[in-house]
Motif scaffolding. Structure first.
Motif, PDB file in Angstrom:
ATOM      1  N   GLY A  44     -27.077   0.262  -0.974  1.00  9.87           N
ATOM      2  CA  GLY A  44     -28.035   0.995  -0.773  1.00  9.87           C
ATOM      3  C   GLY A  44     -28.106   1.637   0.616  1.00  9.87           C
ATOM      4  N   LYS A  45     -27.424   1.432   1.273  1.00  7.27           N
ATOM      5  CA  LYS A  45     -27.322   2.265   2.534  1.00  7.27           C
ATOM      6  C   LYS A  45     -26.499   3.620   2.492  1.00  7.27           C
ATOM      7  CE  LYS A  45     -27.687  -2.017   5.678  1.00  7.27           C
ATOM      8  NZ  LYS A  45     -28.214  -2.960   4.711  1.00  7.27           N
ATOM      9  N   SER A  46     -26.639   4.545   3.582  1.00  9.58           N
ATOM     10  CA  SER A  46     -25.967   5.806   3.574  1.00  9.58           C
ATOM     11  C   SER A  46     -24.695   5.322   4.833  1.00  9.58           C
ATOM     12  CB  SER A  46     -26.960   6.568   4.261  1.00  9.58           C
ATOM     13  OG  SER A  46     -26.244   7.708   4.627  1.00  9.58           O
ATOM     14  N   ILE A  47     -23.340   5.766   4.324  1.00  7.62           N
ATOM     15  CA  ILE A  47     -22.393   5.325   5.031  1.00  7.62           C
ATOM     16  C   ILE A  47     -21.406   6.622   5.353  1.00  7.62           C
ATOM     17  CG2 ILE A  47     -22.379   2.688   4.671  1.00  7.62           C
ATOM     18  CD1 ILE A  47     -19.958   3.551   2.929  1.00  7.62           C
ATOM     19  N   ILE A  48     -20.838   6.709   6.213  1.00  7.02           N
ATOM     20  CA  ILE A  48     -19.644   7.686   6.453  1.00  7.02           C
ATOM     21  C   ILE A  48     -18.191   6.842   6.540  1.00  7.02           C
ATOM     22  CG2 ILE A  48     -18.494   9.474   7.737  1.00  7.02           C
ATOM     23  CD1 ILE A  48     -21.311  10.258   8.680  1.00  7.02           C
ATOM     24  N   ILE A  49     -17.362   7.084   5.569  1.00  7.77           N
ATOM     25  CA  ILE A  49     -15.933   6.453   5.488  1.00  7.77           C
ATOM     26  C   ILE A  49     -15.063   7.331   6.071  1.00  7.77           C
ATOM     27  CG2 ILE A  49     -14.158   5.219   4.485  1.00  7.77           C
ATOM     28  CD1 ILE A  49     -16.233   4.770   2.104  1.00  7.77           C
ATOM     29  N   GLU A  50     -14.456   6.898   7.217  1.00  4.13           N
ATOM     30  CA  GLU A  50     -13.228   7.950   7.962  1.00  4.13           C
ATOM     31  C   GLU A  50     -11.812   7.233   7.626  1.00  4.13           C
ATOM     32  OE1 GLU A  50     -15.715  10.529  10.955  1.00  4.13           O
ATOM     33  OE2 GLU A  50     -14.570   8.896  11.694  1.00  4.13           O
ATOM     34  N   ILE A  51     -10.619   7.973   7.257  1.00  2.00           N
ATOM     35  CA  ILE A  51      -9.493   7.678   7.453  1.00  2.00           C
ATOM     36  C   ILE A  51      -8.937   8.098   8.532  1.00  2.00           C
ATOM     37  CG2 ILE A  51      -7.246   7.130   6.337  1.00  2.00           C
ATOM     38  CD1 ILE A  51      -9.622   6.121   4.648  1.00  2.00           C
ATOM     39  N   TYR A  84      -2.888   3.020   9.361  1.00  2.00           N
ATOM     40  CA  TYR A  84      -3.870   3.831   9.516  1.00  2.00           C
ATOM     41  C   TYR A  84      -5.193   3.240   9.881  1.00  2.00           C
ATOM     42  CZ  TYR A  84      -0.894   7.447   7.563  1.00  2.00           C
ATOM     43  OH  TYR A  84       0.117   8.366   7.432  1.00  2.00           O
ATOM     44  N   LEU A  85      -6.082   3.771  10.411  1.00  2.00           N
ATOM     45  CA  LEU A  85      -7.462   3.107  10.643  1.00  2.00           C
ATOM     46  C   LEU A  85      -8.463   3.444   9.602  1.00  2.00           C
ATOM     47  CD1 LEU A  85      -7.617   3.328  14.474  1.00  2.00           C
ATOM     48  CD2 LEU A  85      -6.831   1.305  12.981  1.00  2.00           C
ATOM     49  N   ILE A  86      -9.328   2.658   9.225  1.00  2.00           N
ATOM     50  CA  ILE A  86     -10.492   2.806   8.196  1.00  2.00           C
ATOM     51  C   ILE A  86     -11.768   2.800   8.997  1.00  2.00           C
ATOM     52  CG2 ILE A  86     -11.692   2.422   6.052  1.00  2.00           C
ATOM     53  CD1 ILE A  86      -9.144   1.582   5.134  1.00  2.00           C
ATOM     54  N   LYS A  87     -12.579   3.559   9.179  1.00  2.00           N
ATOM     55  CA  LYS A  87     -13.717   3.528  10.035  1.00  2.00           C
ATOM     56  C   LYS A  87     -14.777   3.754   9.104  1.00  2.00           C
ATOM     57  CE  LYS A  87     -14.828   5.000  14.422  1.00  2.00           C
ATOM     58  NZ  LYS A  87     -14.761   6.041  15.372  1.00  2.00           N
ATOM     59  N   GLU A  91     -25.899   3.818   9.948  1.00  2.00           N
ATOM     60  CA  GLU A  91     -27.011   3.786  10.851  1.00  2.00           C
ATOM     61  C   GLU A  91     -27.450   2.137  10.941  1.00  2.00           C
ATOM     62  OE1 GLU A  91     -31.456   5.471  11.199  1.00  2.00           O
ATOM     63  OE2 GLU A  91     -29.875   6.541  10.243  1.00  2.00           O
ATOM     64  N   GLY A  92     -27.639   1.860  12.150  1.00  2.00           N
ATOM     65  CA  GLY A  92     -28.037   0.317  12.308  1.00  2.00           C
ATOM     66  C   GLY A  92     -27.286  -0.475  12.609  1.00  2.00           C
ATOM     67  N   LYS A  93     -25.856  -0.242  12.225  1.00  2.00           N
ATOM     68  CA  LYS A  93     -24.958  -1.037  12.441  1.00  2.00           C
ATOM     69  C   LYS A  93     -23.828  -0.703  13.504  1.00  2.00           C
ATOM     70  CE  LYS A  93     -24.700  -3.095   7.615  1.00  2.00           C
ATOM     71  NZ  LYS A  93     -24.461  -4.672   8.235  1.00  2.00           N
ATOM     72  N   VAL A  94     -22.988  -1.525  13.941  1.00  2.00           N
ATOM     73  CA  VAL A  94     -22.093  -1.154  14.560  1.00  2.00           C
ATOM     74  C   VAL A  94     -20.719  -0.731  13.929  1.00  2.00           C
ATOM     75  CG1 VAL A  94     -20.212  -2.187  16.305  1.00  2.00           C
ATOM     76  CG2 VAL A  94     -22.318  -3.007  16.432  1.00  2.00           C
ATOM     77  N   ASP A  95     -20.222   0.550  14.283  1.00  2.00           N
ATOM     78  CA  ASP A  95     -19.089   0.976  13.643  1.00  2.00           C
ATOM     79  C   ASP A  95     -17.944  -0.108  13.178  1.00  2.00           C
ATOM     80  OD1 ASP A  95     -20.474   3.352  13.540  1.00  2.00           O
ATOM     81  OD2 ASP A  95     -18.645   4.414  14.772  1.00  2.00           O
ATOM     82  N   GLN A  96     -17.372  -0.213  12.157  1.00  2.00           N
ATOM     83  CA  GLN A  96     -16.486  -1.189  11.875  1.00  2.00           C
ATOM     84  C   GLN A  96     -15.187  -0.512  11.413  1.00  2.00           C
ATOM     85  OE1 GLN A  96     -17.159  -4.559  11.077  1.00  2.00           O
ATOM     86  NE2 GLN A  96     -19.163  -4.085  12.042  1.00  2.00           N
ATOM     87  N   VAL A  97     -14.153  -1.059  12.063  1.00  2.00           N
ATOM     88  CA  VAL A  97     -12.748  -0.437  12.017  1.00  2.00           C
ATOM     89  C   VAL A  97     -11.756  -1.483  11.514  1.00  2.00           C
ATOM     90  CG1 VAL A  97     -10.801   0.890  13.190  1.00  2.00           C
ATOM     91  CG2 VAL A  97     -13.458   1.372  13.763  1.00  2.00           C
ATOM     92  N   LYS A  98     -10.960  -1.117  10.541  1.00  2.00           N
ATOM     93  CA  LYS A  98      -9.928  -1.913  10.029  1.00  2.00           C
ATOM     94  C   LYS A  98      -8.656  -1.170   9.876  1.00  2.00           C
ATOM     95  CE  LYS A  98     -11.551  -6.243   7.500  1.00  2.00           C
ATOM     96  NZ  LYS A  98     -11.459  -6.640   6.551  1.00  2.00           N
ATOM     97  N   PRO A  99      -7.642  -1.755  10.143  1.00  2.00           N
ATOM     98  CA  PRO A  99      -6.189  -1.287   9.895  1.00  2.00           C
ATOM     99  C   PRO A  99      -5.781  -1.215   8.520  1.00  2.00           C
ATOM    100  CG  PRO A  99      -5.845  -3.281  11.142  1.00  2.00           C
ATOM    101  CD  PRO A  99      -7.448  -3.137  11.064  1.00  2.00           C
ATOM    102  N   VAL A 100      -5.144  -0.442   8.104  1.00  2.00           N
ATOM    103  CA  VAL A 100      -4.463  -0.468   6.867  1.00  2.00           C
ATOM    104  C   VAL A 100      -2.871   0.039   6.667  1.00  2.00           C
ATOM    105  CG1 VAL A 100      -5.372   1.578   5.706  1.00  2.00           C
ATOM    106  CG2 VAL A 100      -4.616  -0.307   4.166  1.00  2.00           C
ATOM    107  N   VAL A 101      -1.923  -0.602   6.162  1.00  2.00           N
ATOM    108  CA  VAL A 101      -0.492  -0.465   6.457  1.00  2.00           C
ATOM    109  C   VAL A 101      -0.326   0.162   4.989  1.00  2.00           C
ATOM    110  CG1 VAL A 101       1.664  -1.304   6.472  1.00  2.00           C
ATOM    111  CG2 VAL A 101      -0.114  -2.222   8.004  1.00  2.00           C
ATOM    112  N   LEU A 102       0.432   1.433   5.144  1.00  2.00           N
ATOM    113  CA  LEU A 102       0.867   2.310   4.273  1.00  2.00           C
ATOM    114  C   LEU A 102       2.228   2.259   3.863  1.00  2.00           C
ATOM    115  CD1 LEU A 102      -1.269   5.566   3.824  1.00  2.00           C
ATOM    116  CD2 LEU A 102      -1.897   3.365   2.721  1.00  2.00           C
ATOM    117  N   ASN A 103       2.973   1.928   2.618  1.00  2.00           N
ATOM    118  CA  ASN A 103       4.473   1.872   2.372  1.00  2.00           C
ATOM    119  C   ASN A 103       4.372   2.882   1.429  1.00  2.00           C
ATOM    120  OD1 ASN A 103       5.072  -0.108   4.194  1.00  2.00           O
ATOM    121  ND2 ASN A 103       4.555  -1.640   3.122  1.00  2.00           N
ATOM    122  N   THR A 104       4.209   4.189   1.388  1.00  2.00           N
ATOM    123  CA  THR A 104       4.340   5.152   0.546  1.00  2.00           C
ATOM    124  C   THR A 104       5.577   5.422   0.406  1.00  2.00           C
ATOM    125  OG1 THR A 104       3.948   7.090   2.107  1.00  2.00           O
ATOM    126  CG2 THR A 104       2.147   5.919   1.063  1.00  2.00           C
TER     127      THR A 104
END
Length: 107
Positions: A44-51, A84-87, A91-104
């Protein structure tokens, strides 16, 4: 608003922090290229996802006006292997960041 938590007889005010747990999950991690983000905390919230690259360069960006599904899928198989980092910004929340490892297949 502010949340005040009693901690060992002293009060710690947390402004704009709803909880300290990470608000989203990333799986599989490591990944061969396809990743899923678990977004239950954002329904229900508006978000922006960045890789992002580790250098902070935005490689992919997705804006969701109102999260309707718990799982959001990204295909990163065209990226080089590495971390890579996923951010997630909301609004109203602290930006959340998590790493992801790619083995492509791309070395």
């Amino acid at each position: 608003g502010n949340v005040t938590l009693p901690v060992n007889n002293s009060n710690v005010a947390l402004k704009g922090v709803e909880n300290h747990t990470t608000d989203f999950g990333v799986f599989p991690n490591p990944s061969a290229g396809e990743i899923n983000l678990e977004l239950s905390a954002y329904l229900g919230k508006s978000i922006i996802i960045e890789i992002l690259s580790l250098q902070g360069q935005v490689l992919q960006k997705r804006e969701i006006k109102s999260v309707q599904q718990k799982i959001e899928n990204f295909n990163l198989a065209n990226k080089l292997s590495g971390t890579y980092l996923i951010k997630i910004k909301s609004e109203g929340k602290v930006d959340q960041v998590k790493p992801v490892v790619l083995n492509t297949a791309n070395k």
